[in-house]
Write a protein that holds these residues in place. Structure first.
Motif, short mmCIF file in Angstrom:
data_model
loop_
_atom_site.label_atom_id
_atom_site.label_comp_id
_atom_site.label_asym_id
_atom_site.label_seq_id
_atom_site.Cartn_x
_atom_site.Cartn_y
_atom_site.Cartn_z
N MET A 1 0.85 -1.17 0.00
CA MET A 1 0.00 0.00 0.00
C MET A 1 0.90 1.24 0.00
O MET A 1 1.80 1.38 0.81
CB MET A 1 -0.90 -0.03 1.24
N ALA A 2 0.65 2.16 -0.89
CA ALA A 2 1.45 3.38 -1.02
C ALA A 2 1.04 4.38 0.06
O ALA A 2 -0.14 4.53 0.38
CB ALA A 2 1.25 3.99 -2.40
N GLN A 3 2.04 5.06 0.61
CA GLN A 3 1.77 6.07 1.62
C GLN A 3 1.63 7.43 0.95
O GLN A 3 2.29 7.72 -0.04
CB GLN A 3 2.93 6.15 2.62
N SER A 4 0.80 8.27 1.55
CA SER A 4 0.66 9.63 1.05
C SER A 4 1.89 10.43 1.48
O SER A 4 2.65 10.03 2.35
CB SER A 4 -0.60 10.27 1.61
N GLY A 5 2.09 11.57 0.84
CA GLY A 5 3.21 12.44 1.20
C GLY A 5 3.14 12.88 2.64
O GLY A 5 4.16 12.96 3.33
N ALA A 6 1.93 13.19 3.12
CA ALA A 6 1.76 13.63 4.50
C ALA A 6 2.12 12.51 5.48
O ALA A 6 2.76 12.75 6.51
CB ALA A 6 0.33 14.09 4.74
N GLN A 7 1.74 11.29 5.14
CA GLN A 7 2.04 10.14 6.01
C GLN A 7 3.55 9.88 6.05
O GLN A 7 4.12 9.62 7.11
CB GLN A 7 1.32 8.88 5.53
N ARG A 8 4.20 9.98 4.90
CA ARG A 8 5.66 9.80 4.86
C ARG A 8 6.36 10.87 5.70
O ARG A 8 7.32 10.59 6.40
CB ARG A 8 6.17 9.84 3.42
N LYS A 9 5.86 12.11 5.62
CA LYS A 9 6.46 13.19 6.40
C LYS A 9 6.28 12.94 7.89
O LYS A 9 7.22 13.11 8.67
CB LYS A 9 5.85 14.54 6.01
N ARG A 10 5.09 12.51 8.31
CA ARG A 10 4.85 12.18 9.73
C ARG A 10 5.77 11.06 10.18
O ARG A 10 6.37 11.11 11.25
CB ARG A 10 3.38 11.79 9.96
N ASP A 11 5.89 10.02 9.35
CA ASP A 11 6.75 8.89 9.69
C ASP A 11 8.20 9.34 9.82
O ASP A 11 8.92 8.89 10.72
CB ASP A 11 6.64 7.79 8.63
N SER A 12 8.64 10.23 8.95
CA SER A 12 10.00 10.73 9.00
C SER A 12 10.24 11.53 10.29
O SER A 12 11.28 11.38 10.94
CB SER A 12 10.29 11.60 7.78
N ILE A 13 9.27 12.35 10.67
CA ILE A 13 9.39 13.14 11.89
C ILE A 13 9.44 12.22 13.11
O ILE A 13 10.25 12.41 14.02
CB ILE A 13 8.23 14.16 12.01
N ILE A 14 8.60 11.19 13.11
CA ILE A 14 8.59 10.22 14.21
C ILE A 14 9.94 9.50 14.28
O ILE A 14 10.52 9.35 15.35
CB ILE A 14 7.43 9.22 14.07
N ASP A 15 10.43 9.06 13.12
CA ASP A 15 11.72 8.37 13.07
C ASP A 15 12.83 9.25 13.63
O ASP A 15 13.66 8.80 14.42
CB ASP A 15 12.08 7.96 11.64
N GLN A 16 12.86 10.50 13.22
CA GLN A 16 13.90 11.43 13.68
C GLN A 16 13.80 11.66 15.18
O GLN A 16 14.81 11.70 15.89
CB GLN A 16 13.81 12.75 12.93
N SER A 17 12.57 11.81 15.68
CA SER A 17 12.36 12.05 17.11
C SER A 17 12.80 10.85 17.94
O SER A 17 13.44 11.01 18.99
CB SER A 17 10.89 12.36 17.39
N GLN A 20 16.61 10.67 17.96
CA GLN A 20 17.17 11.70 18.84
C GLN A 20 17.01 11.30 20.31
O GLN A 20 17.95 11.44 21.09
CB GLN A 20 16.48 13.03 18.58
N ALA A 21 15.85 10.78 20.67
CA ALA A 21 15.62 10.36 22.06
C ALA A 21 16.55 9.21 22.42
O ALA A 21 17.14 9.20 23.51
CB ALA A 21 14.16 9.95 22.25
N TYR A 22 16.71 8.25 21.52
CA TYR A 22 17.60 7.12 21.78
C TYR A 22 19.05 7.60 21.96
O TYR A 22 19.74 7.18 22.88
CB TYR A 22 17.53 6.10 20.64
#
Length: 52
Positions: A1-17, A20-22
């Protein structure tokens, strides 16, 4: 299933956060009280090994 641009951006922000916490936790090191406990356990193991 393809992700929307907004979903990819949210996932990227979550990944970065999460990364950083780790990294912040990993950089804190081991507290002195845990280091002392580990040293005491190692000493206890060594003493038990000598008595066998």
């Amino acid at each position: 299933m393809a992700q929307s641009g907004a979903q990819r951006k949210r996932d990227s922000i979550i990944d970065q956060s999460l990364k950083q916490a780790y990294d912040q936790v990993a950089d804190e090191g081991v507290p002195d009280r845990f280091r002392l406990l580990l040293d005491a356990l190692k000493e206890q193991e060594q003493q038990q090994g000598r008595s066998k």
